[in-house]
Structures are given as C-alpha cells and as structure tokens.
Design a protein around this motif. Structure first.
Motif: not given
Length: 323
Positions: A287-292
């Motif tokens: 989630i952090a990598r794709e959606l920041r």
C-alpha cells in the motif's frame, strides 16, 4: 519458523566448495596439457554449481517475500537491491537481511504525522466491517483525551445493526460525548448535526465513524462521498484526516481495499490493527509503495491504551519476525 530464520537458513550456513588444487606437472604420470584442461573443467563446473545454487536461493527468497504478503513489484525491487553490485561473492544472511530491512524502511518512510488541528479538527474514519474500526475510534479518542484535547464522536454508521450502541458503550468508557443516530438515518444528517454541536461547544476534535463499507457496494461509497461533501461544503471545514482502518492479518486483500477506498475519497493515512495477532504485514508495504499512503497509527491490543503512533522499525520487525 520466522521469515528472518528462513533467510538465515538460506544464506547463513552454506560455505563455498573449495577448489581442488591443480595437479602438478611434475607428478608421476601427469600430462601438463591434460592437467590444465581438467582444472579448467573443474572451475567451470564449480562456478556453474554456485550459480545454480544462488538462483535457487533467490527463488526461495522471492517465495518468502511474497508469502509475507509483499506484492510482486515490491518483491522484485527488494531482490534487485539484494543482488546489486558491491558484494564480493555470495551475500551472507546478515547482508541479505540488512538490504531487505533497508528497502522495507525506505518504502515505509512517509509522513506519518497525525494532523488534528482545526476549529474543530475533523477526522473521518472508514474501512470494511471486521477490521476493528469502531474500537480504533475509541482508542483514538482516548489518546486525544490524554493529550488534553476535547473530543466529540459522531456515530454515522447507520447501516450496521448495533453499531451506534457499540460506539456509545465505548464513548462512555472513554468519557467523551457522542452524537447519536438511529438505524437507517441518513449519515450525512448525523454528521451535519454533530458538526453543529462541535462548533457550538468549541470541541477540539470531531471523530466520525462511518459504515463499514465493502469496496464493491457502490451505494455505500456514494454515501461516504456525500458525508465528505457535507463537511467540506456546508461547513467549509477541511478534513484534517481521512483514516482507513486496515487489518494487518488481511493479506493481499488489504491492497485491494486501499485501492477501492482511495478511488472514492482521498485517504490521508492508515490505522493498522491486529498487529499482535500473528500478522505478516507485508501488504502494508504494498500500500505504501503503490498508493503512497502512510500508516499513522497502530493498534496492538484490546485495551483503550493499545494505540500508538506509527514506527516503521516496529513494522519492519513484525514482517521479518512473522511466521
């Protein structure tokens, strides 16, 4: 066996096979030309064996990362980081773990500040049923109260039977007021009434509980968007935070949930729940990598005090120590 232990098993105990000494030309019966060819063949065979073993180890590491809930793209990025130049020969377990830890930390290194300033500050909390949304709201209210902030809870989950009563019980335990609703009432009207009361009473922070929306229920998504419009247009109040509650044990479905909610309304942060329930937690990295979207708060127990600000090292440790 934990993720960490399995990485150590893959890269920790193996030693390279020593090359045999070439046969000396002066040894009885030895042919110098044949000796050189034999040594070269042995070297090629040993190099091929090391390459095959390294490929097998990295395939196993890829499986470990994906099994930990980390998506394929992030897994590939981690493997590339582990494989990159700068190491002589085969990496040790410590080098592999250090680079995995570094990559995970870098992905999670987002602004995790919880914004609760405003007149009043408005915090909207959403998420699917069963993620621990209502209890997380109570924990957040308790945390804010201990910071000497005045809090009003707004029970805008009018769809789930018993949701209002559940929040009312928790509000009493925390010792904060709550704007009630009746089952089936328009959530937007409850929010409107709650904000009126908050402004009149000069409350510091309003925390709004919304219905546990499944990402495929469009009518509930529209209701959520309507609630946001009431806050921002009728009251002219910016949302201080829009927090999505994610169950750390959910796995890859957590990324699907985050995608769906982000398409409906801007999500400013995540409340990560059930991190004490054997969660692998890799999905939060995705989630952090794709959606920041940063993690803002972490709930790690059943008591009202079991909530704390996000610490990326704690989450990385949770992933590395997951079974």
């Amino acid at each position: 066996m934990s993720f960490l232990s399995r990485v150590k098993q893959l890269f920790g105990g193996d030693t390279l096979v020593e090359e045999e000494s070439p046969v000396e030309a002066h040894e009885i019966g030895a042919e110098p030309q044949e000796s050189v060819l034999s040594t070269a063949a042995q070297t090629v065979e040993q190099q091929g064996g090391r390459a095959r073993r390294e490929a097998a180890d990295f395939d196993a590491l890829e499986e470990l990362l994906i099994d930990a809930g980390i998506d394929v793209d992030t897994t590939m990025a981690i493997l590339q980081e582990v494989r990159r130049g700068g190491l002589l020969g085969r990496p040790t377990a410590e080098q592999v773990i250090e680079r995995i830890r570094g990559k995970l930390s870098a992905v999670l290194d987002l602004d995790s500040t919880l914004h609760t300033t405003g007149s009043p500050a408005v915090v909207l909390v959403t998420g699917v049923n069963g993620a621990g949304k209502t209890s997380s709201i109570a924990k957040l209210a308790n945390m804010l109260k201990h910071e000497n902030r005045t809090v009003l809870l707004v029970a805008a989950d009018t769809f789930r039977a018993g949701a209002v009563d559940q929040l009312a019980i928790l509000a009493d335990r925390v010792g904060v007021p709550m704007m009630r609703s009746v089952e089936g009432q328009d959530p937007s009207s409850v929010v409107f009434n709650g904000l009126q009361k908050a402004v009149a009473d000069k409350v510091d922070v309003v925390v709004i509980d919304t219905a546990g929306r499944l990402e495929n229920k469009k009518n509930l998504t529209f209701e959520l968007q309507k609630v946001v419009r009431v806050i921002e247009t009728k009251f002219g109040l910016p949302l201080s935070e829009t927090l999505l509650v994610i169950d750390a044990t959910t796995g890859e479905n957590a990324l699907m949930q985050a995608r769906a909610f982000s398409e409906a309304i801007p999500i400013s942060g995540i409340i990560l729940t059930k991190v004490d329930s054997g969660a692998k937690g890799g999905s939060i990295v995705s989630i952090a990598r794709e959606l920041r979207i940063p993690i803002k708060l972490v709930c790690n127990g059943e008591t009202l005090m079991s909530i704390k600000p996000f610490d990326k090292d704690d989450i990385v440790d949770m992933i590395l120590l997951s079974e």
